[in-house]
Write a protein that holds these residues in place. Structure first.
Motif, PDB file in Angstrom:
ATOM      1  N   ALA A 309       0.853  -1.199  -0.007  1.00 15.02           N
ATOM      2  CA  ALA A 309      -0.003   0.135   0.098  1.00 15.02           C
ATOM      3  C   ALA A 309       1.023   1.243   0.050  1.00 15.02           C
ATOM      4  CB  ALA A 309      -0.874  -0.004   1.096  1.00 15.02           C
ATOM      5  N   GLU A 310       1.898   1.150   0.839  1.00 13.41           N
ATOM      6  CA  GLU A 310       2.741   2.386   1.058  1.00 13.41           C
ATOM      7  C   GLU A 310       3.443   2.626  -0.213  1.00 13.41           C
ATOM      8  OE1 GLU A 310       6.474   4.129   3.636  1.00 13.41           O
ATOM      9  OE2 GLU A 310       5.601   2.253   4.020  1.00 13.41           O
ATOM     10  N   ASP A 311       3.845   1.544  -1.153  1.00 15.84           N
ATOM     11  CA  ASP A 311       4.601   1.778  -2.134  1.00 15.84           C
ATOM     12  C   ASP A 311       3.614   2.265  -3.473  1.00 15.84           C
ATOM     13  OD1 ASP A 311       6.382   1.079  -4.659  1.00 15.84           O
ATOM     14  OD2 ASP A 311       6.107  -0.887  -4.665  1.00 15.84           O
ATOM     15  N   ALA A 312       2.632   1.608  -3.546  1.00 17.79           N
ATOM     16  CA  ALA A 312       1.689   1.940  -4.710  1.00 17.79           C
ATOM     17  C   ALA A 312       1.409   3.391  -4.425  1.00 17.79           C
ATOM     18  CB  ALA A 312       0.459   1.216  -4.606  1.00 17.79           C
ATOM     19  N   SER A 313       0.927   3.915  -3.352  1.00 20.38           N
ATOM     20  CA  SER A 313       0.077   5.119  -3.068  1.00 20.38           C
ATOM     21  C   SER A 313       1.282   6.183  -3.182  1.00 20.38           C
ATOM     22  CB  SER A 313      -0.448   5.493  -1.644  1.00 20.38           C
ATOM     23  OG  SER A 313       0.934   4.961  -0.582  1.00 20.38           O
ATOM     24  N   ALA A 314       2.601   5.888  -3.057  1.00 17.00           N
ATOM     25  CA  ALA A 314       3.706   7.026  -3.127  1.00 17.00           C
ATOM     26  C   ALA A 314       3.995   7.217  -4.617  1.00 17.00           C
ATOM     27  CB  ALA A 314       4.909   6.254  -2.453  1.00 17.00           C
ATOM     28  N   ARG A 315       3.910   6.184  -5.526  1.00 14.60           N
ATOM     29  CA  ARG A 315       3.858   6.673  -6.929  1.00 14.60           C
ATOM     30  C   ARG A 315       2.901   7.098  -7.572  1.00 14.60           C
ATOM     31  NH1 ARG A 315       4.526   1.077  -9.318  1.00 14.60           N
ATOM     32  NH2 ARG A 315       4.141  -0.085  -7.488  1.00 14.60           N
ATOM     33  N   VAL A 316       1.518   6.847  -6.992  1.00 12.89           N
ATOM     34  CA  VAL A 316       0.505   7.718  -7.481  1.00 12.89           C
ATOM     35  C   VAL A 316       0.510   9.071  -6.907  1.00 12.89           C
ATOM     36  CG1 VAL A 316      -1.999   7.997  -6.958  1.00 12.89           C
ATOM     37  CG2 VAL A 316      -1.254   5.662  -7.436  1.00 12.89           C
ATOM     38  N   THR A 317       0.944   9.242  -5.626  1.00  8.67           N
ATOM     39  CA  THR A 317       1.334  10.811  -5.410  1.00  8.67           C
ATOM     40  C   THR A 317       2.488  11.451  -6.244  1.00  8.67           C
ATOM     41  OG1 THR A 317       0.634   9.848  -3.161  1.00  8.67           O
ATOM     42  CG2 THR A 317       1.746  12.160  -3.214  1.00  8.67           C
ATOM     43  N   GLU A 318       3.269  10.948  -6.332  1.00  4.30           N
ATOM     44  CA  GLU A 318       4.528  11.368  -7.060  1.00  4.30           C
ATOM     45  C   GLU A 318       3.999  11.713  -8.585  1.00  4.30           C
ATOM     46  OE1 GLU A 318       9.206  10.374  -8.456  1.00  4.30           O
ATOM     47  OE2 GLU A 318       7.721   8.977  -7.319  1.00  4.30           O
ATOM     48  N   GLU A 319       3.239  11.010  -9.226  1.00  2.00           N
ATOM     49  CA  GLU A 319       2.920  10.933 -10.292  1.00  2.00           C
ATOM     50  C   GLU A 319       1.693  12.439 -10.735  1.00  2.00           C
ATOM     51  OE1 GLU A 319       2.292   7.997 -13.966  1.00  2.00           O
ATOM     52  OE2 GLU A 319       0.509   8.155 -12.775  1.00  2.00           O
ATOM     53  N   LEU A 320       1.048  12.137  -9.775  1.00  2.00           N
ATOM     54  CA  LEU A 320      -0.027  13.250  -9.686  1.00  2.00           C
ATOM     55  C   LEU A 320       0.506  14.837  -9.459  1.00  2.00           C
ATOM     56  CD1 LEU A 320      -3.036  11.666  -7.560  1.00  2.00           C
ATOM     57  CD2 LEU A 320      -3.267  12.371 -10.005  1.00  2.00           C
ATOM     58  N   LEU A 321       1.429  14.760  -8.678  1.00  2.00           N
ATOM     59  CA  LEU A 321       2.120  16.064  -8.401  1.00  2.00           C
ATOM     60  C   LEU A 321       3.047  16.465  -9.715  1.00  2.00           C
ATOM     61  CD1 LEU A 321       3.032  15.888  -4.643  1.00  2.00           C
ATOM     62  CD2 LEU A 321       1.364  17.230  -5.465  1.00  2.00           C
ATOM     63  N   ALA A 322       3.719  15.515 -10.141  1.00  2.00           N
ATOM     64  CA  ALA A 322       4.487  15.751 -11.380  1.00  2.00           C
ATOM     65  C   ALA A 322       3.611  16.299 -12.479  1.00  2.00           C
ATOM     66  CB  ALA A 322       5.290  14.448 -11.888  1.00  2.00           C
ATOM     67  N   ASN A 323       2.388  15.811 -12.574  1.00  2.00           N
ATOM     68  CA  ASN A 323       1.664  16.092 -13.868  1.00  2.00           C
ATOM     69  C   ASN A 323       0.856  17.467 -13.497  1.00  2.00           C
ATOM     70  OD1 ASN A 323       2.547  14.036 -15.144  1.00  2.00           O
ATOM     71  ND2 ASN A 323       0.539  12.704 -14.690  1.00  2.00           N
ATOM     72  N   GLY A 324       1.016  18.156 -12.414  1.00  2.00           N
ATOM     73  CA  GLY A 324       0.242  19.276 -12.288  1.00  2.00           C
ATOM     74  C   GLY A 324      -0.870  19.364 -11.186  1.00  2.00           C
ATOM     75  N   ALA A 325      -1.113  18.392 -10.231  1.00  2.00           N
ATOM     76  CA  ALA A 325      -2.424  18.147  -9.628  1.00  2.00           C
ATOM     77  C   ALA A 325      -2.466  19.584  -8.726  1.00  2.00           C
ATOM     78  CB  ALA A 325      -2.315  16.862  -8.733  1.00  2.00           C
ATOM     79  N   ASP A 327      -2.088  22.467  -9.361  1.00  2.00           N
ATOM     80  CA  ASP A 327      -2.690  23.536 -10.125  1.00  2.00           C
ATOM     81  C   ASP A 327      -4.302  23.344 -10.214  1.00  2.00           C
ATOM     82  OD1 ASP A 327      -0.062  24.495 -10.607  1.00  2.00           O
ATOM     83  OD2 ASP A 327       0.219  23.263 -12.397  1.00  2.00           O
ATOM     84  N   LEU A 328      -4.564  22.202 -10.189  1.00  2.00           N
ATOM     85  CA  LEU A 328      -6.029  21.887 -10.214  1.00  2.00           C
ATOM     86  C   LEU A 328      -6.887  22.151  -8.863  1.00  2.00           C
ATOM     87  CD1 LEU A 328      -6.436  18.544 -12.069  1.00  2.00           C
ATOM     88  CD2 LEU A 328      -6.472  20.957 -13.169  1.00  2.00           C
ATOM     89  N   ALA A 329      -6.100  21.920  -7.744  1.00  2.00           N
ATOM     90  CA  ALA A 329      -6.637  22.078  -6.483  1.00  2.00           C
ATOM     91  C   ALA A 329      -5.608  22.470  -5.430  1.00  2.00           C
ATOM     92  CB  ALA A 329      -7.152  20.700  -5.886  1.00  2.00           C
ATOM     93  N   SER A 330      -5.926  23.116  -4.169  1.00  2.00           N
ATOM     94  CA  SER A 330      -5.159  23.615  -3.259  1.00  2.00           C
ATOM     95  C   SER A 330      -4.616  22.406  -2.697  1.00  2.00           C
ATOM     96  CB  SER A 330      -6.017  24.519  -2.376  1.00  2.00           C
ATOM     97  OG  SER A 330      -5.024  24.913  -1.474  1.00  2.00           O
ATOM     98  N   LEU A 331      -3.357  21.849  -2.815  1.00  2.00           N
ATOM     99  CA  LEU A 331      -2.810  20.969  -2.331  1.00  2.00           C
ATOM    100  C   LEU A 331      -1.517  21.224  -1.348  1.00  2.00           C
ATOM    101  CD1 LEU A 331      -3.200  18.351  -5.272  1.00  2.00           C
ATOM    102  CD2 LEU A 331      -4.689  18.570  -3.152  1.00  2.00           C
ATOM    103  N   GLY A 332      -1.274  20.766  -0.246  1.00  2.00           N
ATOM    104  CA  GLY A 332      -0.237  21.185   0.312  1.00  2.00           C
ATOM    105  C   GLY A 332       0.903  20.338  -0.004  1.00  2.00           C
ATOM    106  N   GLY A 333       0.800  19.022  -0.714  1.00  2.00           N
ATOM    107  CA  GLY A 333       2.064  18.390  -1.296  1.00  2.00           C
ATOM    108  C   GLY A 333       2.674  18.726  -2.252  1.00  2.00           C
ATOM    109  N   ALA A 334       2.376  20.125  -2.769  1.00  2.00           N
ATOM    110  CA  ALA A 334       3.189  20.757  -3.834  1.00  2.00           C
ATOM    111  C   ALA A 334       4.615  21.001  -3.082  1.00  2.00           C
ATOM    112  CB  ALA A 334       2.449  21.682  -4.728  1.00  2.00           C
ATOM    113  N   ARG A 335       5.784  20.908  -3.641  1.00  2.00           N
ATOM    114  CA  ARG A 335       6.944  21.188  -3.301  1.00  2.00           C
ATOM    115  C   ARG A 335       7.802  21.815  -4.406  1.00  2.00           C
ATOM    116  NH1 ARG A 335       4.996  19.697   1.161  1.00  2.00           N
ATOM    117  NH2 ARG A 335       5.474  17.835   2.220  1.00  2.00           N
TER     118      ARG A 335
END
Length: 335
Positions: A309-325, A327-335
């Motif tokens: 679960a940790e492995d898969a969710s980390a890769r999903v998170t990384e891809e979403l942020l890399a693709n500009g998530a 910019d769509l919503a207010s997310l504190g994970g943007a670094r």
């Protein structure tokens, strides 16, 4: 005599904390019955009022984080209760220093459901129909599929919300439809009000929707009472649900999105793999980003599931942020 804390005297009941809504009481009674049977201990429900129960603001204004859970957690830390039962989607993702997850029972239906007049579906609702929801995610999803409908912000318990649809026809507050969690409707015996279920592949729901979290204090009770309680919690824990929810909430934590963000996530375990898919929506529903990944289960048991679960969710998170998530919503994970 007892000092009022759980487990201080043989034969004392397991005090289980819950919110006082009809839904919270219904789901906690189910948990209490299962825990009593598995542990052999007597149980007692303790109703606790949370900030979210008394506040009048919409979910988006409240922010969501901890508003339905903090009072229960405070009671748990004080020792007023031995177990706190939460709707898992309401829990903050950050760990609590004095509390740990004791069990996650098998998940109920994770889908959202439409409750509308005359058996109508989202597609067949009339143009300009009034649809009630207080969830930013559901608002975005509704706007994406039916930009013509009027979204009405609503709060209140399930029966109150349903009355806005199925109440008196002349009521000027009447709605054409509302969107609710299928799990809540089922637990209250109101699935008859559903006119359409939204499938998770097209309409992902809040991370951990349909799941319950049973929290306990980190400090262990080494008495016979404490051991019996631990045995009961282990018996009602559902490993696959726990891992699926961990994957969904892992995305939520990675994006630092908050439980009121326009984010949907779905995880499942199948054929030796844990799959997780997450979608971030723009607030107005005009755009969205989706990422899906899977992780292999290296071994058996809860630990292997949680690692995947940790492995898969980390890769999903990384891809979403890399693709500009962000910019769509207010997310504190943007670094």
């Amino acid at each position: 005599m007892t000092d009022g804390r759980v487990g201080t005297q043989p034969g004392e009941k397991v005090r289980i904390g819950t919110r006082g809504s009809a839904l919270a009481l219904a789901q906690t009674r189910q948990v209490a019955d299962a825990l009593a049977k598995a542990s052999g201990l007597e149980v007692e429900l303790v109703t606790i009022t949370t900030h979210g129960d008394t506040a009048t603001e919409s979910l988006s204004q409240l922010g969501g984080v901890g508003v339905f859970t903090s009072a229960l957690r405070d009671a748990l830390v004080r020792g007023d209760i031995a177990v706190a039962v939460h709707s898992f989607k309401d829990l903050p993702t950050a760990e609590h220093p004095d509390i740990e997850l004791g069990a996650v029972p098998k998940r109920a239906d994770a889908r959202d459901a439409l409750c509308a007049h005359d058996g109508l579906t989202l597609e067949t609702l009339p143009e300009g129909a009034k649809v009630g929801t207080g969830s930013p995610r559901r608002i975005a999803q509704l706007k994406a599929l039916r930009p013509d409908v009027e979204i009405v912000d609503i709060r209140g318990n399930i029966d109150t919300r349903l009355s806005r649809v199925f109440g008196e026809a002349g009521d000027d507050r009447r709605l054409d439809a509302i969107v609710l969690a299928a799990a809540g409707l089922g637990r209250l015996g109101r699935s008859d009000a559903v006119t359409q279920h939204f499938e998770l592949g097209d309409w992902p729901t809040a991370p951990a929707q349909g799941a319950l979290a049973l929290e306990v204090r980190r400090q262990k009770d080494a008495t016979a009472f404490g051991r019996a309680l631990a045995k009961g919690l282990a018996a009602i824990n559902h490993a696959t649900t726990r891992a699926s929810v961990a994957a969904e909430r892992g995305v939520l934590a990675g994006l630092e999105a908050g439980c009121a963000a326009p984010l949907g996530a779905t995880a499942m375990v199948d054929d030796g793999l844990l799959f997780v898919t997450a979608t971030v929506y723009s607030v107005d529903g005009t755009d969205q980003l989706t990422s899906s990944h899977a992780a292999s289960l290296e071994g058996n048991g809860q630990a292997a599931l949680l690692e995947a679960a940790e492995d898969a969710s980390a890769r999903v998170t990384e891809e979403l942020l890399a693709n500009g998530a962000a910019d769509l919503a207010s997310l504190g994970g943007a670094r």
